[in-house]
Design an enzyme around this catalytic site. Structure first.
Site, PDB file in Angstrom:
ATOM      1  N   HIS A 354       5.564   2.047  -4.786  1.00  0.00           N
ATOM      2  CA  HIS A 354       4.335   2.046  -3.977  1.00  0.00           C
ATOM      3  C   HIS A 354       4.510   2.602  -2.580  1.00  0.00           C
ATOM      4  CE1 HIS A 354       1.757  -0.395  -6.656  1.00  0.00           C
ATOM      5  NE2 HIS A 354       2.916  -0.870  -7.060  1.00  0.00           N
ATOM      6  N   LYS A 542      -7.441  -1.759   7.585  1.00  0.00           N
ATOM      7  CA  LYS A 542      -6.203  -1.731   6.796  1.00  0.00           C
ATOM      8  C   LYS A 542      -5.093  -2.308   7.661  1.00  0.00           C
ATOM      9  CE  LYS A 542      -6.841   2.787   6.356  1.00  0.00           C
ATOM     10  NZ  LYS A 542      -6.796   2.935   4.931  1.00  0.00           N
ATOM     11  N   ARG A 543      -3.889  -2.456   7.090  1.00  0.00           N
ATOM     12  CA  ARG A 543      -2.788  -2.923   7.924  1.00  0.00           C
ATOM     13  C   ARG A 543      -2.642  -2.016   9.154  1.00  0.00           C
ATOM     14  NH1 ARG A 543       0.297  -7.481   6.275  1.00  0.00           N
ATOM     15  NH2 ARG A 543       1.454  -6.855   8.096  1.00  0.00           N
ATOM     16  N   LYS A 548      -0.565   4.842   9.743  1.00  0.00           N
ATOM     17  CA  LYS A 548      -1.996   4.816   9.407  1.00  0.00           C
ATOM     18  C   LYS A 548      -2.847   5.314  10.583  1.00  0.00           C
ATOM     19  CE  LYS A 548      -1.408   1.119   5.998  1.00  0.00           C
ATOM     20  NZ  LYS A 548      -1.946   1.563   4.695  1.00  0.00           N
ATOM     21  N   THR A 650      -6.145   2.508  -1.371  1.00  0.00           N
ATOM     22  CA  THR A 650      -7.162   2.022  -2.314  1.00  0.00           C
ATOM     23  C   THR A 650      -8.446   1.687  -1.568  1.00  0.00           C
ATOM     24  OG1 THR A 650      -6.031  -0.103  -2.131  1.00  0.00           O
ATOM     25  CG2 THR A 650      -5.692   1.135  -4.172  1.00  0.00           C
ATOM     26  N   LYS A 654     -12.590   2.168  -2.416  1.00  0.00           N
ATOM     27  CA  LYS A 654     -13.644   1.150  -2.274  1.00  0.00           C
ATOM     28  C   LYS A 654     -14.795   1.707  -1.439  1.00  0.00           C
ATOM     29  CE  LYS A 654      -9.973  -2.160  -2.550  1.00  0.00           C
ATOM     30  NZ  LYS A 654      -8.914  -2.778  -1.747  1.00  0.00           N
TER      31      LYS A 654
HETATM   32  C1  26V Z   1       7.567  -3.761   1.621  1.00  0.00           C
HETATM   33  C2  26V Z   1       8.010  -4.595   2.586  1.00  0.00           C
HETATM   34  C3  26V Z   1       9.386  -4.546   2.915  1.00  0.00           C
HETATM   35  C4  26V Z   1       9.731  -5.210   4.160  1.00  0.00           C
HETATM   36  C5  26V Z   1       8.921  -6.409   4.516  1.00  0.00           C
HETATM   37  C6  26V Z   1       7.525  -6.388   4.263  1.00  0.00           C
HETATM   38  C7  26V Z   1       7.138  -5.496   3.194  1.00  0.00           C
HETATM   39  C8  26V Z   1       5.855  -5.541   2.764  1.00  0.00           C
HETATM   40  C9  26V Z   1       5.430  -4.712   1.773  1.00  0.00           C
HETATM   41  C10 26V Z   1       6.282  -3.814   1.230  1.00  0.00           C
HETATM   42  C11 26V Z   1       5.822  -2.903   0.209  1.00  0.00           C
HETATM   43  C12 26V Z   1       4.726  -2.102   0.718  1.00  0.00           C
HETATM   44  C13 26V Z   1       4.252  -1.256  -0.349  1.00  0.00           C
HETATM   45  C14 26V Z   1       2.769  -1.108  -0.306  1.00  0.00           C
HETATM   46  O1  26V Z   1       2.010  -2.028  -0.039  1.00  0.00           O
HETATM   47  N1  26V Z   1       2.351   0.069  -0.624  1.00  0.00           N
HETATM   48  C15 26V Z   1       0.945   0.382  -0.723  1.00  0.00           C
HETATM   49  O2  26V Z   1       0.619   0.256  -2.105  1.00  0.00           O
HETATM   50  C16 26V Z   1      -0.735   0.567  -2.342  1.00  0.00           C
HETATM   51  C17 26V Z   1      -0.978   0.297  -3.809  1.00  0.00           C
HETATM   52  O3  26V Z   1      -0.282   1.188  -4.598  1.00  0.00           O
HETATM   53  C18 26V Z   1      -1.014   1.995  -1.963  1.00  0.00           C
HETATM   54  O4  26V Z   1      -2.383   2.259  -2.174  1.00  0.00           O
HETATM   55  C19 26V Z   1      -0.681   2.234  -0.502  1.00  0.00           C
HETATM   56  O5  26V Z   1      -0.827   3.595  -0.183  1.00  0.00           O
HETATM   57  C20 26V Z   1       0.743   1.805  -0.251  1.00  0.00           C
HETATM   58  O6  26V Z   1       1.056   1.877   1.129  1.00  0.00           O
END
Ligand code: 26V
Length: 820
Positions: A354, A542-543, A548, A650, A654
């Site tokens: 992701h 968004k975050r 972003k 996503t 929406k």
């Molecule tokens: C990784 C980590 C690692 C360190 C601590 C916190 C943390 C939090 C989340 C993640 C994984 C992030 C991956 C993520 O959310 N990706 C998003 O996934 C969506 C669904 O596929 C996608 O639409 C977004 O573009 C993408 O940023």
């Protein structure tokens, strides 16, 4: 027997009486809400039982979607909707003088996730159930959700999200199905003929499942989201009343155990934090697999057939320990040989990536890993050896290549490498993202096993994200083309023939206005800020993250404000800029961005001289429920990441589904949205991913060139530190430095001119009402391709090999009348 209004009312009254020994007139709102949830759960329970019986009887293949996040959103409205009971319930309650909408708002929004990845998991659960697919979720029942964000003096402050305080009535605790998960200890190897691995002196944690029903849309199917909670084993915490020290220890042990499922993403900057995070991941994986296999063995024969009966999907690398854990169970407990166990494991597991952000590609120090999970580490080592051996056979002598691909290298375990080595399918979440994986980030792996790689462009559920959250537009669509789109989103394309129809456009415009009024009311109530509902509602939710580029949006607003100040008569369409999002608690510049937005809001919103032509709102504590309010009311969807960084997005889907027009870079799924709606129905700007990657390759670009050549850029950048903002001169120094002195890694200044131009085009388009409404309508018409129903049919057919099931029609409430 179908549930009628009368039956519903009667059963609700009985429920209230049985639960609280009183009537509707003498119970609190919370009690009324609880009783309603309990009643809806009863209806779901009947269908749940039938679904489970069907799965048992047919032995059909089941999918388990393992995810560290599930951002479900509120469930009452969704469950009523999926049961086809929304109207019946609303009317039955109205007869008792109870407002359904008010009760819905009582529900805590379970924040068991962080962003896109978690919300995607929730959309997929909805779609799997709606598409009659036997698919279930496996997650963690965090005691505390993602922090609650409050804005104090313009700054984000984090507060504990105690979402379980008033209880959570949707899940069912299943203590009888608890399993044990082991941590630490040592492994003794016993060899008498066959090698045995004996795990000793470990610490045992009890994993207790809580099952949440996941209802399909009016199809009588109810799947399960199983959330695990960590508890101490009773026998381990027994303490004797006469020995208070033991008691103290027991309590401490209890706390340490419960910590495992306490919070999402513990801070991993410390050693203890890292240990906790790894424990959390293994806890989910081990508990989930044990329960799947226990069930499997009760129903089926030999484990050789596991891949024919079970598919396990891992949502990013957080649950990647499913690979060694499945190997452990097959080898140590089921006594299979390594090669056979490996074949079963690879055929069972599939993986989605992701993000390509380097900081999110997980790695664990070997020493820590070994200590927390000694037996699992041995298995990972063996997987690594086998994998490197196969690499060596293919690439003899290419040490650099092999060490770059190894699962263990330079003292670290590389989770993404483990995921690719141990699964049969690796997918990205949008076409561009998959190409970047194949040709850049995972190039070596793609060269080695190209057959594993595939793309599955994300999707969102049109039931929650249009039918439920946008009643006026949903009703218009249903009146125009019928209600099939709720089940089969490809029908939305039928709207194409109405996009220029002035009657349709008028209704659409009125519907959007209704939503804007609702949002404006909310904002007036919460922030005491009045909005002009004829202004352009432009949302960036968004975050908060540098890639972003909320900062780019802010710099444009500063420029617009400067233009207005220079020329108070400037004829612009009034604008309402809406922001929302949380910043990670240790991500300083993202937190400063929130302060930046709020500081500019303070200046702009209070400046009488611009006659309310610009308003800026930062919506506190952004979550699924707020998104459901903001998206239907938005005219413009800001999707402006630095190209190549947003794997898919996503939110973009929406917004388009609700008829907002995207202003965006050519990144992630924006590209596919552009291809679907056509260039005339989206506004794109900025560097492409290729250009960005090219710049990185050759050392970036020089932001001073832009600074020196563009007066507007000079002005807005200087305004960050010259006292223009009420926060003072130093608060945004890091922003200033990152833009000018640190090379502007995210190309904010480089894309500035192009973004301003795009914003101007957007405004021009908005002035032409018919043209604008046509754009909105085209976006809705093409949004069917971005439904998670479509995505999931692809996953089911191309990765998991599961087939839709046919069940009875539940309680008979199948009529697809007007929505909500
Ligand atoms: C990784 C980590 C690692 C360190 C601590 C916190 C943390 C939090 C989340 C993640 C994984 C992030 C991956 C993520 O959310 N990706 C998003 O996934 C969506 C669904 O596929 C996608 O639409 C977004 O573009 C993408 O940023």
């Amino acid at each position: 027997m179908p549930v009628t209004k009368e039956r519903f009312r009667q059963e609700y009254i009985t429920k209230l009486e049985l639960m609280y020994g009183d009537d509707a007139g003498h119970t609190s709102s919370l009690e009324k809400y609880n009783a309603l949830v309990s009643l809806v759960r009863d209806y779901l329970a009947q269908q749940w039982k039938k679904t489970r019986a069907h799965y048992r009887r047919t032995g059909t293949k089941q999918v388990y979607y393992f995810s560290i996040e599930f951002l479900l959103g509120r469930l009452l409205g969704a469950n009523l909707f999926n049961l086809g009971l929304t109207e019946i319930c609303r009317e039955a309650l109205a007869e008792l003088n109870i407002d359904l909408h008010e009760l819905e708002k009582i529900e805590e929004d379970p924040g068991l996730g962080n962003g896109g990845l978690g919300r995607l998991a929730a959309c997929y659960l909805d779609s799997m159930a709606a598409k009659n697919l036997p698919g279930h979720g496996m997650g963690i029942r965090y005691r505390y959700g993602l922090f609650e964000q409050r804005i104090i003096d313009g700054y984000q402050r984090e507060f504990t999200d105690d979402w379980l305080m008033d209880g959570f009535y949707w899940d069912i605790r299943k203590p009888a199905e608890a399993v044990e998960v082991r941590f630490g200890g040592r492994v003794r190897i016993k060899s008498n003929g066959k090698t045995q691995y004996i795990h000793e002196n470990y610490e045992t944690v009890l994993a207790v499942p809580y099952d949440v029903p996941v209802a399909g849309y009016r199809n009588g199917l109810v799947n399960t989201l199983r959330l695990w909670s960590a508890e101490a084993k009773l026998s381990d915490i027994a303490c004797h009343s006469d020995e208070s020290k033991d008691c103290q220890k027991a309590v401490e042990f209890n706390h340490a155990v419960e910590e495992i499922s306490n919070i999402l993403y513990p801070d991993d900057t410390t050693y203890e934090g890292k240990v906790l995070r790894l424990k959390q991941q293994y806890f989910l994986v081990s508990a989930g697999l044990q329960s799947i296999l226990r069930n499997y063995k009760e129903q089926n024969g030999h484990l050789k057939e596991l891949p024919q009966k079970i598919a396990i999907h891992i949502n990013d690398t957080h649950p990647v320990l499913t690979i060694p854990e499945l190997m452990r169970i097959l080898i140590d407990e089921e006594k299979l040989e390594w090669d056979e166990a490996w074949k079963i494991t690879v055929e069972t597991i599939s993986y989605t990536n992701h993000t390509i952000l380097p900081e999110a590609l997980e790695k664990w120090p070997v020493d820590l890993f070994k200590q927390v999970l000694p037996r699992i580490y041995m298995i990972v080592e063996e997987i690594n050896e086998g994998f490197c051996r196969s690499l060596w056979e293919r690439y003899p002598g290419e040490w650099d290549r092999i060490s770059a691909m190894a699962v263990i290298s330079y003292g670290q375990v590389h989770m993404a490498h483990l995921a690719i080595a141990g699964s049969h399918s690796v997918n990205g979440v949008a076409a561009l993202h998959t190409e970047i994986l194949k040709h850049k980030v995972m190039r070596l792996f793609y060269e080695f096993s190209p057959e594993k790689f595939n793309n599955k462009t994300n999707g969102v559920t049109q039931r929650r994200w249009l039918a439920q959250c946008n009643p006026p537009v949903a009703a218009l669509i249903t009146d125009t083309i019928g209600a099939e789109w709720i089940e089969s989103p490809q029908h939305l394309i039928k709207l194409k023939q109405y996009v220029e129809d002035s009657g349709f456009q008028q209704y659409l415009s009125r519907a959007k206005l209704q939503n804007k009024v609702m949002l404006a009311k909310y904002i007036k109530g919460k922030y005491d800020i009045s909005l002009d509902i004829n202004s352009i509602f432009d949302a960036h939710i968004k975050r908060i993250h540098a890639y972003k580029r909320q900062t780019l949006n802010i710099l444009h607003i500063m420029d617009l404000y400067n233009r207005l100040k220079d020329n108070p008569l400037l004829d612009i369409t009034p604008r309402t800029f809406i922001f929302g999002g949380k910043a990670a608690s240790n991500y300083h510049i993202a937190k400063a961005t929130i302060k930046l937005i709020n500081s500019l809001a303070q200046t702009v919103n209070n400046d009488k001289s611009i006659h309310d032509k610009i308003k800026i709102i930062f919506m506190e504590n952004y979550n699924v429920s707020l998104a459901e309010l903001i998206i239907p009311a938005s005219d413009v969807s800001e999707q402006i990441p630095t190209a190549s960084y947003e794997a898919s997005g996503t939110g973009n889907m929406k917004f388009m589904m609700n008829g907002a027009v995207t202003i965006g870079t050519l990144d992630g799924a924006n590209i596919e949205i552009k291809n679907a709606v056509g260039e005339e129905n989206i506004i794109v700007f900025g560097l492409t991913a290729d250009e960005v990657l090219q710049y990185y390759r050759y050392g970036g670009y020089n932001p001073w060139d832009v600074y020196n050549s563009d007066q507007r850029v000079r002005t807005v950048v200087e305004q960050l530190i010259n006292g223009f903002l009420p926060a003072g001169k130093e608060v945004f120094r890091d922003h200033y430095d990152s833009l000018l002195h640190q090379g502007d890694h995210f190309f904010v200044l480089k894309d500035f001119a192009s973004y301003v131009q795009a914003q101007n085009i957007l405004e021009e388009r908005f002035r032409n009402k018919a043209r604008w409404l046509k754009m909105c309508a085209c976006n809705i018409a093409h949004s069917g391709a971005f439904s998670s129903d479509r995505t999931f049919s692809e996953y089911a057919a191309e990765i998991w090999g599961v087939r839709p099931q046919r069940l009875g029609n539940g309680n008979g409430n199948r009529s697809t009348g007007p929505v909500n």
